[in-house]
Design a protein around this motif. Structure first.
Motif, PDB file in Angstrom:
ATOM      1  N   TYR A 233       0.856  -1.195   0.000  1.00 13.54           N
ATOM      2  CA  TYR A 233       0.000   0.000   0.000  1.00 13.54           C
ATOM      3  C   TYR A 233       0.886   1.237   0.000  1.00 13.54           C
ATOM      4  N   ALA A 234       0.400   2.270  -0.657  1.00  7.89           N
ATOM      5  CA  ALA A 234       1.099   3.554  -0.669  1.00  7.89           C
ATOM      6  C   ALA A 234       0.132   4.655  -0.266  1.00  7.89           C
ATOM      7  N   GLY A 235       0.599   5.577   0.570  1.00 11.75           N
ATOM      8  CA  GLY A 235      -0.231   6.690   0.986  1.00 11.75           C
ATOM      9  C   GLY A 235      -0.172   7.828  -0.014  1.00 11.75           C
ATOM     10  N   LEU A 236      -1.276   8.552  -0.125  1.00 11.67           N
ATOM     11  CA  LEU A 236      -1.340   9.746  -0.961  1.00 11.67           C
ATOM     12  C   LEU A 236      -1.150  10.972  -0.081  1.00 11.67           C
ATOM     13  N   ASN A 237      -0.424  11.953  -0.599  1.00  9.19           N
ATOM     14  CA  ASN A 237      -0.124  13.152   0.162  1.00  9.19           C
ATOM     15  C   ASN A 237      -0.241  14.389  -0.701  1.00  9.19           C
ATOM     16  N   PHE A 238      -0.536  15.522  -0.050  1.00  9.61           N
ATOM     17  CA  PHE A 238      -0.702  16.753  -0.814  1.00  9.61           C
ATOM     18  C   PHE A 238       0.606  17.192  -1.460  1.00  9.61           C
TER      19      PHE A 238
ATOM     20  N   GLU B 105       5.233   7.677   0.932  1.00  8.72           N
ATOM     21  CA  GLU B 105       5.056   6.803   2.101  1.00  8.72           C
ATOM     22  C   GLU B 105       4.462   5.485   1.643  1.00  8.72           C
ATOM     23  N   VAL B 106       5.048   4.399   2.140  1.00  9.43           N
ATOM     24  CA  VAL B 106       4.632   3.062   1.711  1.00  9.43           C
ATOM     25  C   VAL B 106       4.672   2.098   2.875  1.00  9.43           C
ATOM     26  N   ALA B 107       3.956   0.978   2.687  1.00  4.70           N
ATOM     27  CA  ALA B 107       4.078  -0.167   3.582  1.00  4.70           C
ATOM     28  C   ALA B 107       4.183  -1.416   2.721  1.00  4.70           C
ATOM     29  N   GLY B 108       5.011  -2.332   3.150  1.00  3.37           N
ATOM     30  CA  GLY B 108       5.194  -3.565   2.385  1.00  3.37           C
ATOM     31  C   GLY B 108       6.232  -4.439   3.037  1.00  3.37           C
ATOM     32  N   THR B 109       6.981  -5.198   2.234  1.00  2.16           N
ATOM     33  CA  THR B 109       8.005  -6.097   2.759  1.00  2.16           C
ATOM     34  C   THR B 109       9.357  -5.788   2.132  1.00  2.16           C
TER      35      THR B 109
ATOM     36  N   GLN C  51      -3.930   0.497  -2.913  1.00  2.43           N
ATOM     37  CA  GLN C  51      -3.421  -0.863  -2.947  1.00  2.43           C
ATOM     38  C   GLN C  51      -2.546  -1.015  -4.184  1.00  2.43           C
ATOM     39  N   VAL C  52      -1.366  -1.566  -3.974  1.00  2.31           N
ATOM     40  CA  VAL C  52      -0.394  -1.669  -5.077  1.00  2.31           C
ATOM     41  C   VAL C  52      -0.119  -3.118  -5.425  1.00  2.31           C
ATOM     42  N   ALA C  53       0.078  -3.976  -4.424  1.00  2.72           N
ATOM     43  CA  ALA C  53       0.464  -5.367  -4.670  1.00  2.72           C
ATOM     44  C   ALA C  53      -0.630  -6.121  -5.439  1.00  2.72           C
TER      45      ALA C  53
END
Length: 327
Positions: A36-41, A64-68, A325-327
């Motif tokens: 997952y990646a966050g969107l930012n201004f 900003e991201v979350a993953g492995t 969602q990216v994966a």
């Protein structure tokens, strides 16, 4: 790999999902398989061509991201391949794989979902830094937040009670957003119109505001100075409107009111003091893990949905925090 690419300054017409080469980590870096990646201004400001956000086109957004962890660069310790992490890359996070500095890559504790974790590095962690580091929040403060219905504004509403509590007042760019801000935790929220000064002063019983968090450049600075209580702190942390930044007020005005104006840049802090950013990320992740903090997000199903969400954010119609969602 697939990545969102901004090809030129403009709107969603210049954003597209492309196949590009996978990045490889250098010394002190890691690569991350992004879930997952966050969107930012900040990505919206980059897209419209604001000065200082893009050095060359095409541009890869996503900070900003979350993953492995996929691979480790030379000299990286404390992380292993397969670890679940959040990371704060310089860009390129809206992609299947991204490279980030190991110093800005933090393990995700058990019990925290990656979709939530992806909103932490520039969302909740920035809110934590604005309050505790830049704003010197103390329990009982009256806090005014401009753009209260956005991702940072919603995060601040979550954190103020955990940091000791205080009166929380928000401003919004559209009248219909005021009720939503109150639902997230604001004691009062007002549209930024000609009656705003009187409305805020009324909500503070004429006492003014101890801490003002302002992402509007200097467009509202005169108002901020009028609303600040003696000893008040004003933190400028963005330029959402994209206009010219005006000169700051003369020192005499600050001295007379015992006022402080502070600048805050997540990008500058990440470059110059990454340990501070990583520490704030870890603090927020622990709050999520033990259930003291909740993080509602609006999930986008794919990278292809991101440009439309950027459009909403650009026009002030976005609500809360978006993650893709990216994966």
């Amino acid at each position: 790999m697939r990545a969102l690419v901004m090809t030129a300054p403009g709107g969603s017409e210049n954003s597209e999902v492309r196949e590009i080469e996978e990045p490889r980590p250098g010394a002190g870096q890691v690569s991350v398989d992004v879930a997952y990646a966050g969107l930012n201004f900040a990505d919206v400001m980059a897209r419209r061509g604001d000065v200082g956000y893009v050095s060359a086109w095409p541009y890869l957004p996503g900070k900003e991201v979350a993953g492995t962890v996929r691979a480790l660069g030379e000299g990286v310790t404390g992380l292993t391949i397969g670890d679940q992490v959040v990371a704060t890359p310089a860009g390129g996070g809206l992609a299947q794989v991204v490279v980030a500095e190991a110093a800005l890559t933090v393990p995700v504790p058990p019990g925290v979902a990656l979709r939530q974790a992806s909103a932490v590095p520039l969302g909740l962690a920035t809110a934590m830094l604005l309050l505790s580091d830049a704003g010197r929040f103390t329990p009982g403060d009256t806090v005014l937040v401009h753009s209260a219905s956005g991702g940072i504004g919603s995060a601040i509403a979550q954190l103020v009670p955990l940091l000791g509590g205080g009166r929380l007042i928000g401003t919004v760019g559209r009248p219909e957003k005021a009720k939503g801000a109150v639902k997230t935790g604001y004691d009062a929220a007002f549209h930024r119109d000609v009656g705003l000064r009187e409305a805020v002063m009324g909500a503070t019983d004429g006492q003014g505001v101890d801490l003002i968090l302002d992402p509007l450049g200097t467009a509202a600075l005169e108002l901020d100075l009028d609303l600040a209580a003696p000893g008040g702190r004003i933190v400028l942390f963005g330029n959402a409107g994209g206009g010219a930044i005006n000169v700051l007020p003369p020192a005499g005005r600050l001295l007379a009111g015992n006022l402080t104006i502070t600048g805050f840049s997540h990008r500058g802090l990440a470059a110059g003091a990454p340990a501070k950013v990583a520490r704030a990320i870890s603090q927020v992740l622990e709050l999520l893990a033990d259930g003291r903090l909740e993080l509602p997000v609006t999930e986008l199903g794919s990278l292809a949905d991101v440009p439309a969400a950027h459009d909403l954010m650009a026009t002030g119609a976005g609500i809360g925090k978006y993650v893709a969602q990216v994966a």
